[in-house]
Scaffold this active site. Structure first.
Site, short mmCIF file in Angstrom:
data_model
loop_
_atom_site.label_atom_id
_atom_site.label_comp_id
_atom_site.label_asym_id
_atom_site.label_seq_id
_atom_site.Cartn_x
_atom_site.Cartn_y
_atom_site.Cartn_z
N LEU A 14 0.87 5.10 3.24
CA LEU A 14 0.85 6.44 3.83
C LEU A 14 -0.58 6.92 4.02
O LEU A 14 -0.86 7.74 4.91
CB LEU A 14 1.63 7.43 2.95
N GLY A 71 -2.69 9.39 -3.70
CA GLY A 71 -3.18 8.32 -4.58
C GLY A 71 -2.38 8.23 -5.86
O GLY A 71 -1.90 9.23 -6.40
N TYR A 135 7.84 6.07 -13.54
CA TYR A 135 7.20 6.57 -12.31
C TYR A 135 7.75 7.96 -11.95
O TYR A 135 6.98 8.91 -11.68
CB TYR A 135 7.44 5.56 -11.20
N CYS A 165 9.43 6.76 3.31
CA CYS A 165 8.66 6.93 4.55
C CYS A 165 8.19 5.57 5.07
O CYS A 165 7.21 5.01 4.57
CB CYS A 165 7.48 7.88 4.32
P1 NAI Z 1 0.70 2.92 -1.90
O1 NAI Z 1 0.93 2.25 -3.21
O2 NAI Z 1 0.69 2.09 -0.67
O3 NAI Z 1 -0.66 3.77 -1.98
C1 NAI Z 1 -1.12 4.39 -3.14
C2 NAI Z 1 -2.62 4.21 -3.22
O4 NAI Z 1 -3.09 4.82 -4.43
C3 NAI Z 1 -3.05 2.73 -3.26
O5 NAI Z 1 -3.90 2.43 -2.16
C4 NAI Z 1 -3.75 2.58 -4.59
O6 NAI Z 1 -4.88 1.72 -4.55
C5 NAI Z 1 -4.15 4.02 -4.91
N1 NAI Z 1 -4.33 4.19 -6.35
C6 NAI Z 1 -3.58 3.68 -7.36
N2 NAI Z 1 -4.13 3.96 -8.54
C7 NAI Z 1 -5.25 4.68 -8.30
C8 NAI Z 1 -6.25 5.25 -9.12
N3 NAI Z 1 -6.22 5.14 -10.47
N4 NAI Z 1 -7.27 5.91 -8.53
C9 NAI Z 1 -7.34 6.03 -7.17
N5 NAI Z 1 -6.41 5.48 -6.33
C10 NAI Z 1 -5.38 4.82 -6.89
O7 NAI Z 1 1.81 4.08 -1.79
P2 NAI Z 1 2.34 4.82 -0.48
O8 NAI Z 1 3.64 4.23 -0.12
O9 NAI Z 1 1.28 4.94 0.50
O10 NAI Z 1 2.67 6.26 -1.11
C11 NAI Z 1 1.68 7.26 -1.16
C12 NAI Z 1 2.14 8.33 -2.16
O11 NAI Z 1 3.39 8.86 -1.76
C13 NAI Z 1 2.31 7.80 -3.58
O12 NAI Z 1 1.84 8.80 -4.47
C14 NAI Z 1 3.80 7.65 -3.72
O13 NAI Z 1 4.21 7.82 -5.05
C15 NAI Z 1 4.33 8.74 -2.81
N6 NAI Z 1 5.63 8.40 -2.25
C16 NAI Z 1 5.71 7.47 -1.24
C17 NAI Z 1 6.94 7.17 -0.69
C18 NAI Z 1 7.08 6.24 0.46
O14 NAI Z 1 8.18 6.13 0.99
N7 NAI Z 1 6.02 5.55 0.89
C19 NAI Z 1 8.18 7.78 -1.22
C20 NAI Z 1 7.96 8.73 -2.29
C21 NAI Z 1 6.72 9.02 -2.76
C1 15L Z 2 9.04 5.98 -3.72
O1 15L Z 2 8.75 6.89 -4.48
C2 15L Z 2 8.13 4.84 -3.50
O2 15L Z 2 6.77 5.25 -3.51
C3 15L Z 2 8.39 4.10 -2.20
O3 15L Z 2 7.73 2.83 -2.27
C4 15L Z 2 9.89 3.89 -1.93
O4 15L Z 2 10.39 2.96 -2.79
C5 15L Z 2 10.62 5.23 -2.04
O5 15L Z 2 10.29 5.95 -3.21
C6 15L Z 2 12.16 5.09 -1.99
O6 15L Z 2 12.83 5.67 -2.83
O7 15L Z 2 12.64 4.42 -1.07
#
Ligand code: NAI
Ligand code: 15L
Length: 266
Positions: A14, A71, A135, A165
């Site tokens: 994202l 993050g 988580y 997403c």
């Molecule tokens: P992702 O795992 O691709 O990106 C998260 C980023 O946070 C990574 O690039 C990672 O290097 C960085 N990170 C991890 N630990 C860190 C630290 N200690 N300090 C600085 N950076 C750190 O996850 P994505 O899919 O991009 O999601 C982004 C956010 O949205 C996350 O917080 C996730 O929990 C939340 N989210 C995403 C969903 C989805 O469908 N993609 C669904 C629900 C929530």
């Molecule tokens: C989340 O919270 C995760 O960050 C994402 O990777 C997906 O697994 C999403 O939920 C989901 O529930 O599909």
């Protein structure tokens, strides 16, 4: 127009999406992650840092008037990495925001704060927290931090409980949880353009026919998601076997997260 919008987690899925699509909201985009990111383009600043490092996060937030906080650990994991990124990291972020004029924050919370609700339940912002994973518990902590700083200091945060997403749903559960990238971007615009925000829970979900979540309590925000997962149903029916309907994965909204065991640190 914002002056400087910070995106944390900019190296992630994202993060890359928002980096490519939010440039028009701000004079400068500040991008941060613990991992390496593509070099800064015009109008961008790239800062590599660990959210667990308080001094680094304080400098990161200085000069920003908006934060999209993506993050952190984004799936189930052992407790230690979650503790650093999602618990300590959240404390560091809110303390930094407090010392730098309370820039508005979008907190990427997750549907996994309510993942142990059954799929026959319909939820809104009054539904109980029922996290389905360590988580999910860390995202509950994040939502509570945001509320605490809202009550104490007037800090505004959108608590966006993102569903799934992705460009398109990859399993049947995501027919209910899917948030299209376009709808996510339009939500971010609404959050930063709203004259007042407060600290509302917003379900990050598209206009799916079979969603479990109700956003009527935030209709004042003016966000109208446009996409609907039904267009992908036939493709999923043809290619992806649904789980056993009696399984934990199929009963609860959190799906596989609800079914996973808790991982221990050793
Ligand atoms: P992702 O795992 O691709 O990106 C998260 C980023 O946070 C990574 O690039 C990672 O290097 C960085 N990170 C991890 N630990 C860190 C630290 N200690 N300090 C600085 N950076 C750190 O996850 P994505 O899919 O991009 O999601 C982004 C956010 O949205 C996350 O917080 C996730 O929990 C939340 N989210 C995403 C969903 C989805 O469908 N993609 C669904 C629900 C929530
Ligand atoms: C989340 O919270 C995760 O960050 C994402 O990777 C997906 O697994 C999403 O939920 C989901 O529930 O599909």
């Amino acid at each position: 127009m914002l002056k400087r919008l910070l995106i944390t987690g900019a190296a992630g899925g994202l993060g890359k999406l928002t980096r490519s699509r939010l440039g028009d909201m701000t004079e400068t985009l500040r991008l941060s992650d613990i991992a390496e990111m593509a070099p800064a383009a015009k109008g961008e600043e790239v800062v590599q840092c660990d959210l667990g490092d308080a001094a680094a996060v304080d400098s990161l937030v200085a000069g920003c008037d908006g934060i999209v906080h993506l993050g952190g650990i984004s799936v189930e994991d052992r407790f230690r990495p979650i503790l650093n990124a999602n618990i300590l990291g959240l404390y560091n972020l809110y303390e930094a925001a407090r010392s730098h004029g309370c820039p508005r924050i979008l907190f990427a919370s997750s549907n996994h704060v309510i993942g142990f609700h059954r799929r026959d339940e319909h939820l809104d912002d009054t539904s109980s927290f029922e996290p389905d994973s360590l988580y999910g518990v860390s995202k509950c902590f994040g939502e509570h931090m945001a509320r605490l700083y809202h009550h104490k200091y007037g800090q505004e945060t959108a608590l966006v409980r993102i569903g799934s997403c992705l460009p398109e749903p990859v399993d049947h559960r995501m027919l209910s949880t899917w948030l299209s990238p376009d709808d996510f971007i339009s939500l971010i615009h609404c959050i930063f353009r709203s004259p007042r925000l407060g600290c509302p829970v917003i379900y990050g979900v598209s206009a799916n026919d079979c969603t479990w979540w109700d956003n009527r309590h935030v209709s004042w925000l003016g966000w109208v998601p446009k996409d609907n997962s039904e267009q992908f149903r036939a493709k999923l029916d043809a290619n992806v076997p649904p789980p056993d309907p009696r399984s934990t994965e199929a009963i609860y909204q959190g799906g596989k997260f609800a079914a996973q065991p808790i991982l221990t640190d050793d």
